[in-house]
Design a protein around this motif. Structure first.
Motif, PDB file in Angstrom:
ATOM      1  N   ALA A 118      54.621  69.350   0.626  1.00  0.00           N
ATOM      2  CA  ALA A 118      53.882  70.005   1.711  1.00  0.00           C
ATOM      3  C   ALA A 118      54.833  70.902   2.497  1.00  0.00           C
ATOM      4  O   ALA A 118      56.049  70.694   2.499  1.00  0.00           O
ATOM      5  N   SER A 119      54.277  71.884   3.163  1.00  0.00           N
ATOM      6  CA  SER A 119      55.105  72.790   3.972  1.00  0.00           C
ATOM      7  C   SER A 119      55.397  72.166   5.331  1.00  0.00           C
ATOM      8  O   SER A 119      54.674  71.280   5.798  1.00  0.00           O
ATOM      9  N   ILE A 120      56.446  72.640   5.956  1.00  0.00           N
ATOM     10  CA  ILE A 120      56.791  72.195   7.302  1.00  0.00           C
ATOM     11  C   ILE A 120      55.654  72.571   8.253  1.00  0.00           C
ATOM     12  O   ILE A 120      55.342  71.831   9.183  1.00  0.00           O
ATOM     13  N   SER A 121      55.000  73.675   7.996  1.00  0.00           N
ATOM     14  CA  SER A 121      53.855  74.080   8.804  1.00  0.00           C
ATOM     15  C   SER A 121      52.764  73.007   8.780  1.00  0.00           C
ATOM     16  O   SER A 121      52.167  72.694   9.808  1.00  0.00           O
ATOM     17  N   GLU A 122      52.528  72.411   7.604  1.00  0.00           N
ATOM     18  CA  GLU A 122      51.551  71.327   7.495  1.00  0.00           C
ATOM     19  C   GLU A 122      52.003  70.116   8.298  1.00  0.00           C
ATOM     20  O   GLU A 122      51.196  69.467   8.967  1.00  0.00           O
ATOM     21  N   ALA A 123      53.291  69.790   8.220  1.00  0.00           N
ATOM     22  CA  ALA A 123      53.823  68.655   8.981  1.00  0.00           C
ATOM     23  C   ALA A 123      53.650  68.899  10.480  1.00  0.00           C
ATOM     24  O   ALA A 123      53.220  68.003  11.216  1.00  0.00           O
ATOM     25  N   LEU A 124      53.970  70.106  10.931  1.00  0.00           N
ATOM     26  CA  LEU A 124      53.817  70.440  12.351  1.00  0.00           C
ATOM     27  C   LEU A 124      52.371  70.309  12.798  1.00  0.00           C
ATOM     28  O   LEU A 124      52.083  69.837  13.899  1.00  0.00           O
ATOM     29  N   SER A 125      51.463  70.712  11.940  1.00  0.00           N
ATOM     30  CA  SER A 125      50.037  70.606  12.244  1.00  0.00           C
ATOM     31  C   SER A 125      49.618  69.142  12.416  1.00  0.00           C
ATOM     32  O   SER A 125      48.886  68.796  13.340  1.00  0.00           O
ATOM     33  N   ILE A 126      50.106  68.262  11.538  1.00  0.00           N
ATOM     34  CA  ILE A 126      49.785  66.828  11.633  1.00  0.00           C
ATOM     35  C   ILE A 126      50.413  66.228  12.893  1.00  0.00           C
ATOM     36  O   ILE A 126      49.762  65.470  13.621  1.00  0.00           O
ATOM     37  N   PHE A 127      51.678  66.577  13.180  1.00  0.00           N
ATOM     38  CA  PHE A 127      52.330  66.096  14.399  1.00  0.00           C
ATOM     39  C   PHE A 127      51.472  66.438  15.619  1.00  0.00           C
ATOM     40  O   PHE A 127      51.226  65.597  16.469  1.00  0.00           O
ATOM     41  N   SER A 128      51.046  67.690  15.679  1.00  0.00           N
ATOM     42  CA  SER A 128      50.284  68.177  16.824  1.00  0.00           C
ATOM     43  C   SER A 128      48.897  67.545  16.907  1.00  0.00           C
ATOM     44  O   SER A 128      48.486  67.061  17.960  1.00  0.00           O
ATOM     45  N   LYS A 129      48.193  67.541  15.803  1.00  0.00           N
ATOM     46  CA  LYS A 129      46.808  67.037  15.788  1.00  0.00           C
ATOM     47  C   LYS A 129      46.731  65.552  16.136  1.00  0.00           C
ATOM     48  O   LYS A 129      45.823  65.116  16.847  1.00  0.00           O
ATOM     49  N   HIS A 130      47.682  64.765  15.665  1.00  0.00           N
ATOM     50  CA  HIS A 130      47.621  63.313  15.842  1.00  0.00           C
ATOM     51  C   HIS A 130      48.579  62.786  16.918  1.00  0.00           C
ATOM     52  O   HIS A 130      48.677  61.573  17.099  1.00  0.00           O
ATOM     53  N   HIS A 131      49.288  63.698  17.595  1.00  0.00           N
ATOM     54  CA  HIS A 131      50.209  63.323  18.674  1.00  0.00           C
ATOM     55  C   HIS A 131      51.226  62.281  18.205  1.00  0.00           C
ATOM     56  O   HIS A 131      51.427  61.243  18.830  1.00  0.00           O
ATOM     57  N   ILE A 132      51.864  62.580  17.067  1.00  0.00           N
ATOM     58  CA  ILE A 132      52.868  61.683  16.497  1.00  0.00           C
ATOM     59  C   ILE A 132      54.169  62.455  16.287  1.00  0.00           C
ATOM     60  O   ILE A 132      54.190  63.686  16.378  1.00  0.00           O
TER      61      ILE A 132
END
Length: 158
Positions: A118-132
């Protein structure tokens, strides 16, 4: 140019858009930690507490016997749980703590995970969306690493 002002009295940090775009398109495998320590639901509270005290990380993947991630425990989870239950404890010896606290109860079950491709952009999106702030990295249902928001920030700061 992206400008981040992290705290009211902190200095502003500027990042070149080209560089941030380069980071966002990198693969999770490029930034993740590969040498990871894992926990098990059979670990005691004090054993897990010692892991956090002795290491520099703040997130512990909990795995089953097949190294499949079944939960995540953070140092913050441990502190919150301790703070909430401390008044109930008449004594705080190791045995009592282990009877009162259960890793299965402390962990976040079925945590968000990500593929190493997965791209770092995808990871950033998950971090942001789920507050983790941490994602176990899974390939073929097996834990292969962990990526944290600190890994991404460190890459931006290079």
């Amino acid at each position: 140019m992206i400008e981040l002002n992290l705290l009211p009295n902190s200095k502003k940090v500027k990042y070149n858009n080209m560089y941030t775009e380069e980071i966002r398109t990198k693969k999770v495998a490029d930034l993740m930690s590969r040498n990871i320590i894992v926990g098990h639901v059979t670990n005691s509270f004090t054993h897990t507490l010692r892991i956090f005290a002795e290491m520099t990380f703040h997130h512990l993947p909990i795995v089953n016997s097949k190294r499949e991630v079944i939960g995540m425990v953070s140092s913050n989870d441990m502190l919150k749980s301790l703070a909430l239950r401390l008044p109930m404890l008449k004594q705080s010896d190791e045995e009592t703590l282990n009877m009162v606290f259960d890793i299965m109860e402390l962990m976040t079950p079925n945590p968000q995970v990500i593929s190493s491709e997965a791209s770092i952009s995808e990871a950033l999106s998950i971090f942001s969306k789920h507050h983790i702030h941490a994602l176990p990295v899974i390939d073929k249902n097996e834990l292969v690493g962990i990526i944290t928001s600190n890994d991404v920030l460190a890459a931006l700061n290079k």
